[in-house]
Design an enzyme around this catalytic site. Sequence first.
Site, short mmCIF file in Angstrom:
data_model
loop_
_atom_site.label_atom_id
_atom_site.label_comp_id
_atom_site.label_asym_id
_atom_site.label_seq_id
_atom_site.Cartn_x
_atom_site.Cartn_y
_atom_site.Cartn_z
N PHE A 178 0.86 -1.18 0.00
CA PHE A 178 0.00 0.00 0.00
C PHE A 178 0.90 1.23 0.00
CE2 PHE A 178 -2.32 3.54 1.75
CZ PHE A 178 -3.46 3.51 0.97
N ASP A 201 9.56 2.93 1.40
CA ASP A 201 8.37 3.71 1.73
C ASP A 201 8.19 3.64 3.25
OD1 ASP A 201 5.88 4.72 2.29
OD2 ASP A 201 4.86 3.74 0.63
N LYS A 223 3.09 11.55 6.54
CA LYS A 223 2.26 11.38 7.74
C LYS A 223 2.83 12.12 8.95
CE LYS A 223 -0.17 7.22 6.26
NZ LYS A 223 -1.39 7.92 5.86
#
Length: 412
Positions: A146, A231, A260
């Site tokens: 994801f 990531d 984030k």
Amino acid sequence: MTAAREARSAEHIALADAHAAHNYSPLPVVVAEAEGAWVTDVEGRRYLDCLAAYSAVNFGHRHPELVAAAKAQLDRVTLVSRAFHSDRLAPFVTELAALAGKDKVLPMNTGAEAVESGIKVARKWAYEVKGVPQDAANVVVAGGNFHGRTISIVSFSDDPAARTGFGPYTPGFRRVPYGDAAALGAAIDADTAAVLLEPVQGEAGVVIPPAGYLQAARALCDRAGALLVADEVQSGLARTGRTFACQHFGVVPDVYLLGKALGGGILPVSAVVADDEVLNVLHPGEHGSTFGGNPLASAVGLAVVRLLATGYYQERAAALGARMRERLDALVGHGVVGVRSLGLWAGVDIDPRLGTGKEVCLRLAERGVLAKDTHGSTIRLAPPLVVEPHELDWAVEQLRVVIDEVGRARAS
């Protein structure tokens, strides 16, 4: 709870359902205020936040130092675009690069934007530095990944919900099973620009790679002259007990993708962090963002980097994570069939005979704990790193109670 308060919550939910696109399936909780590890809804009820906005709120809601940095910058300047310099950009990128042990930072906004930017940079590097024929570069990715939901990213997703109905898809990607070093090696060839991996797969349910996998990925990239791109949008910035999850495995990637928590739970801030050899392939006009690296984002991002530089939150995540894991392990065999964790981040597999992960999360919310399901009967726990030990214990106890309740309801 008064009828008036119940009506107020229902009104918010009804209006959102009527006028907001249904691209999420949120729990029926309408948050109005938050502080630290706790949020308060419009009815005045408090909940322990055990999701932390998918790790965007690692430092807690409204962390005083981060809020102070944002407020101070709001009184000065918030946006000039990258057409000009701002006095916040240089310290932000300098200190973030130092934190990551790299030379340069490409500031962007969202995590998906960082991933897209990382892919562009890897392809450009392949053509200009590695010598791959134009338009022949490929990027190898892992199954169960994801990385976001843009068209290019869903093109290499194997999640039907994220992918189905959005074709035609962007070419140039090869997907192999996560954790399978042999398959990874077989997919890499002379035209491979990069291998893009999550060191820990978050959306998949906090999936930890098998021993030696990331080290093998590093060695394969070195052998093929390809970039290893990590990531760390969810796993990075202290969530796992280290600044970067890659550090648990003794691996240094060529490129970090961050987001984030980099925005401190205040605004979207992301970055591609790499050495000069990689990021110097970008020239003016080839990539950019009006808001990327804006003064407000840079001020908050700088404050985040300085919090991380102390090491306090990494140590706290490691200690609290060990505590949470011990208590979750005690539930295995009692309605829980598996637990995976690294730092203060856990995937908990509920016995599917008891119900779905969403059913468990709904019952947890009724007991004052906010968590979110992923993939069937798995729930994720990722409290802010400021959560207190007794609060963490209480949250796991609520999970135990909920599992017992569901078990009794199924048996009756």
